[in-house]
Write a protein that holds these residues in place. Structure first.
Motif, PDB file in Angstrom:
ATOM      1  N   LYS A 276    -120.256  -6.805  28.678  1.00  0.00           N
ATOM      2  CA  LYS A 276    -119.355  -5.674  28.945  1.00  0.00           C
ATOM      3  C   LYS A 276    -117.891  -6.097  28.929  1.00  0.00           C
ATOM      4  CE  LYS A 276    -122.644  -2.838  31.502  1.00  0.00           C
ATOM      5  NZ  LYS A 276    -122.900  -2.058  32.729  1.00  0.00           N
ATOM      6  N   MET A 277    -117.484  -6.818  27.877  1.00  0.00           N
ATOM      7  CA  MET A 277    -116.098  -7.277  27.740  1.00  0.00           C
ATOM      8  C   MET A 277    -115.512  -6.755  26.440  1.00  0.00           C
ATOM      9  SD  MET A 277    -114.535 -11.163  27.883  1.00  0.00           S
ATOM     10  CE  MET A 277    -115.065 -11.364  29.574  1.00  0.00           C
ATOM     11  N   TYR A 278    -114.227  -6.332  26.493  1.00  0.00           N
ATOM     12  CA  TYR A 278    -113.527  -5.801  25.330  1.00  0.00           C
ATOM     13  C   TYR A 278    -112.139  -6.446  25.241  1.00  0.00           C
ATOM     14  CZ  TYR A 278    -117.100  -2.144  25.454  1.00  0.00           C
ATOM     15  OH  TYR A 278    -118.283  -1.472  25.467  1.00  0.00           O
ATOM     16  N   VAL A 279    -111.624  -6.530  23.994  1.00  0.00           N
ATOM     17  CA  VAL A 279    -110.256  -6.993  23.734  1.00  0.00           C
ATOM     18  C   VAL A 279    -109.530  -5.873  23.004  1.00  0.00           C
ATOM     19  CG1 VAL A 279    -108.801  -8.728  22.632  1.00  0.00           C
ATOM     20  CG2 VAL A 279    -111.017  -9.388  23.575  1.00  0.00           C
ATOM     21  N   VAL A 280    -108.361  -5.471  23.514  1.00  0.00           N
ATOM     22  CA  VAL A 280    -107.621  -4.352  22.924  1.00  0.00           C
ATOM     23  C   VAL A 280    -106.159  -4.731  22.771  1.00  0.00           C
ATOM     24  CG1 VAL A 280    -109.182  -2.672  23.971  1.00  0.00           C
ATOM     25  CG2 VAL A 280    -107.074  -3.277  25.142  1.00  0.00           C
ATOM     26  N   ARG A 281    -105.486  -4.050  21.848  1.00  0.00           N
ATOM     27  CA  ARG A 281    -104.039  -4.137  21.730  1.00  0.00           C
ATOM     28  C   ARG A 281    -103.410  -3.162  22.731  1.00  0.00           C
ATOM     29  NH1 ARG A 281    -103.517  -9.000  19.778  1.00  0.00           N
ATOM     30  NH2 ARG A 281    -103.974  -9.247  17.550  1.00  0.00           N
ATOM     31  N   PRO A 282    -102.130  -3.365  23.101  1.00  0.00           N
ATOM     32  CA  PRO A 282    -101.510  -2.499  24.119  1.00  0.00           C
ATOM     33  C   PRO A 282    -101.574  -1.018  23.790  1.00  0.00           C
ATOM     34  CG  PRO A 282    -100.158  -4.427  23.756  1.00  0.00           C
ATOM     35  CD  PRO A 282    -101.236  -4.480  22.721  1.00  0.00           C
ATOM     36  N   GLN A 283    -101.492  -0.636  22.499  1.00  0.00           N
ATOM     37  CA  GLN A 283    -101.519   0.786  22.160  1.00  0.00           C
ATOM     38  C   GLN A 283    -102.880   1.407  22.419  1.00  0.00           C
ATOM     39  OE1 GLN A 283    -100.816  -1.672  20.081  1.00  0.00           O
ATOM     40  NE2 GLN A 283    -101.892  -1.524  18.121  1.00  0.00           N
ATOM     41  N   CYS A 284    -103.918   0.577  22.599  1.00  0.00           N
ATOM     42  CA  CYS A 284    -105.264   1.089  22.878  1.00  0.00           C
ATOM     43  C   CYS A 284    -105.623   0.947  24.362  1.00  0.00           C
ATOM     44  CB  CYS A 284    -106.294   0.350  22.027  1.00  0.00           C
ATOM     45  SG  CYS A 284    -106.101   0.604  20.260  1.00  0.00           S
ATOM     46  N   PHE A 285    -104.619   0.685  25.212  1.00  0.00           N
ATOM     47  CA  PHE A 285    -104.871   0.499  26.643  1.00  0.00           C
ATOM     48  C   PHE A 285    -105.432   1.775  27.282  1.00  0.00           C
ATOM     49  CE2 PHE A 285    -102.932   1.046  30.928  1.00  0.00           C
ATOM     50  CZ  PHE A 285    -103.747   0.171  31.609  1.00  0.00           C
ATOM     51  N   ILE A 286    -104.769   2.916  27.052  1.00  0.00           N
ATOM     52  CA  ILE A 286    -105.252   4.182  27.609  1.00  0.00           C
ATOM     53  C   ILE A 286    -106.547   4.630  26.930  1.00  0.00           C
ATOM     54  CG2 ILE A 286    -104.689   6.622  27.947  1.00  0.00           C
ATOM     55  CD1 ILE A 286    -103.220   4.753  29.820  1.00  0.00           C
ATOM     56  N   PRO A 287    -106.667   4.538  25.578  1.00  0.00           N
ATOM     57  CA  PRO A 287    -107.924   4.961  24.949  1.00  0.00           C
ATOM     58  C   PRO A 287    -109.156   4.209  25.442  1.00  0.00           C
ATOM     59  CG  PRO A 287    -106.197   4.872  23.297  1.00  0.00           C
ATOM     60  CD  PRO A 287    -105.609   4.327  24.570  1.00  0.00           C
ATOM     61  N   ILE A 288    -109.045   2.900  25.733  1.00  0.00           N
ATOM     62  CA  ILE A 288    -110.233   2.161  26.187  1.00  0.00           C
ATOM     63  C   ILE A 288    -110.674   2.658  27.563  1.00  0.00           C
ATOM     64  CG2 ILE A 288    -108.895   0.281  27.220  1.00  0.00           C
ATOM     65  CD1 ILE A 288    -112.323   0.013  25.463  1.00  0.00           C
ATOM     66  N   ILE A 289    -109.689   2.997  28.436  1.00  0.00           N
ATOM     67  CA  ILE A 289    -110.053   3.557  29.745  1.00  0.00           C
ATOM     68  C   ILE A 289    -110.764   4.891  29.561  1.00  0.00           C
ATOM     69  CG2 ILE A 289    -109.148   4.436  31.928  1.00  0.00           C
ATOM     70  CD1 ILE A 289    -106.890   2.453  31.742  1.00  0.00           C
ATOM     71  N   THR A 290    -110.225   5.728  28.664  1.00  0.00           N
ATOM     72  CA  THR A 290    -110.804   7.057  28.437  1.00  0.00           C
ATOM     73  C   THR A 290    -112.219   6.953  27.877  1.00  0.00           C
ATOM     74  OG1 THR A 290    -108.582   7.897  27.994  1.00  0.00           O
ATOM     75  CG2 THR A 290    -110.425   9.261  27.292  1.00  0.00           C
ATOM     76  N   LEU A 291    -112.417   6.080  26.894  1.00  0.00           N
ATOM     77  CA  LEU A 291    -113.741   5.950  26.283  1.00  0.00           C
ATOM     78  C   LEU A 291    -114.772   5.440  27.284  1.00  0.00           C
ATOM     79  CD1 LEU A 291    -112.730   4.440  22.817  1.00  0.00           C
ATOM     80  CD2 LEU A 291    -113.529   6.747  23.280  1.00  0.00           C
TER      81      LEU A 291
END
Length: 401
Positions: A276-291
């Motif tokens: 349950k680990m993910y790596v995201v760029r800053p622009q995807c910070f809010i989308p990963i929380i939402t998903l």
């Protein structure tokens, strides 16, 4: 809310307006950059095509002018030959009119030459005007491209210059009250285990059942850093922090490995290395929380059922514990009563033993009294005076008197 369909698996995700706008902005930025590159390429092609076309048109016009001049020269030569013939036929008239005709020819030649030169100058001016127009457009386009590149560079510099943690915290606070009004999102200040993450996100429903929890770690470094880190260098520590703080997911928000197409995809699932680990760029910070939040909300009813069952099990356990406590207390009271009963029986037995001893003593005393009574009854004057002549004489005298 908006629906997004995954082009690979076909699954439909529902996200809020802010996340949808963020994704649209990301796509728009990519499309804008691609449009700029396409326009630069098309403009270069148009410029080369226009220059070739202008040159072809200029050559065509020049060739037409030269052809006209050659035709005119040939015509003049024909006319000269005709005049020579006429001159031979009329030398006298030709001599008289020679100077006038020669002057007219010179004027005509000069006029045609001037016309050709004027055409050349006009074509050169037109070519220069077209070229200057294209160069002006190219310069404006180059300036626009440089301005956009400078704008993007300044954005990147700003993001690198300021704290990535503060950037993510500000991005979350912008939509906290609209998208996540009941969520907890604060710094992880608990370092009792020797390490800590950057932020912890938690959200519960109205019954207090935890919907989702995420451990966040933010990583960034300057371009001038000598030793470049990789994202996977921080996976193990992040997974350790997630487990110690009892978080369901772990997310690494990273600007590391900026040239990696793998991580530049936006959201990368690395659960094949750590659960349950993910790596995201800053622009995807809010989308990963939402998903992740939407996925957890879909499974919330199952969590609620499990919580009800857990509470029921707790109630049953508490009932069994209360029953066991009652049994233990009752058994203790019974044991105490039994002890008191044994003590009472022992006391009765002791009392009975004492009474038996008293009875035996009284019985023995009665025997002694009965024996004494028998002895008293057995006493007589004869027995008393037997062997005592003095007392026998006294009793005899008393009897006789």
């Amino acid at each position: 809310m908006n629906e997004i369909k995954c082009p690979k698996c076909g699954e439909v995700f529902t996200i809020d307006e802010a996340s949808y706008a963020s994704i649209v902005k990301q796509v728009r930025d990519d499309e804008f950059n691609a449009e700029i590159r396409n326009r630069e390429l098309n403009y270069s092609r148009e410029k080369e095509s226009a220059l070739r076309l202008a040159k072809a048109e200029s050559d065509k016009i020049l060739q037409e002018q030269i052809s006209k001049k050659d035709s005119l020269i040939q015509e003049l030569q024909s006319r000269l030959e005709q005049k020579d013939s006429e001159r031979e036929l009329a030398i006298t008239k030709a001599v008289a009119q020679k100077d006038a005709q020669l002057g007219e020819k010179q004027i005509e030649i000069s006029r045609l030459t001037s016309a050709i030169e004027s055409s050349k100058n006009q074509y050169a001016l037109q070519e220069k005007t077209i070229k200057e127009g294209f160069e002006t457009q190219l310069r404006l386009r180059d300036e626009e491209i440089e301005r956009l590149k400078d704008f993007k560079a300044k954005q990147s510099t700003k993001m690198v210059g300021e704290s990535l943690e503060q950037f993510c915290y500000d991005e979350f606070n912008k939509i906290r009250m609209t998208a996540f009004p009941t969520a907890y999102f604060e710094k992880d200040n608990d370092a009792r285990s020797g390490s800590k993450g950057d932020f912890i996100y938690r959200e519960c429903d109205e019954n207090g059942v935890e919907v989702i929890s995420i451990m966040f770690e933010m990583k960034n470094e300057m371009e001038t850093t000598a030793t470049k880190h990789k994202n996977e260098d921080f996976f193990k520590e992040l997974d350790k922090d997630r487990r110690e703080k009892n978080c369901e997911y772990a997310v690494l928000v990273s600007l590391l490995e900026a040239d990696s197409d793998y991580y530049n995809a936006g959201i990368v699932d690395v659960s094949y290395q750590y659960e349950k680990m993910y790596v995201v760029r800053p622009q995807c910070f809010i989308p990963i929380i939402t998903l992740l939040r939407n996925a957890s909300l879909n499974s919330l009813k199952y969590k609620q059922q499990m919580e009800v069952m857990r509470n029921q099990n707790i109630d049953i356990t508490n009932f069994e514990a209360s029953l066991n406590d009652f049994k233990n207390d009752f058994a203790y009271n019974v044991d105490q009563a039994h002890k008191r009963f044994d003590e009472a029986i022992k006391g009765i037995d002791d009392t009975m033993n004492k009474l038996q001893k008293i009875r035996d003593a009284l019985t023995k005393s009665d025997d002694q009294l009965r024996r004494a009574n028998n002895k008293v009854e057995a006493v007589s004057i004869k027995k008393l005076t037997k062997g005592n002549p003095t007392m026998a004489a006294k009793f005899d005298e008393l009897k006789n008197s």
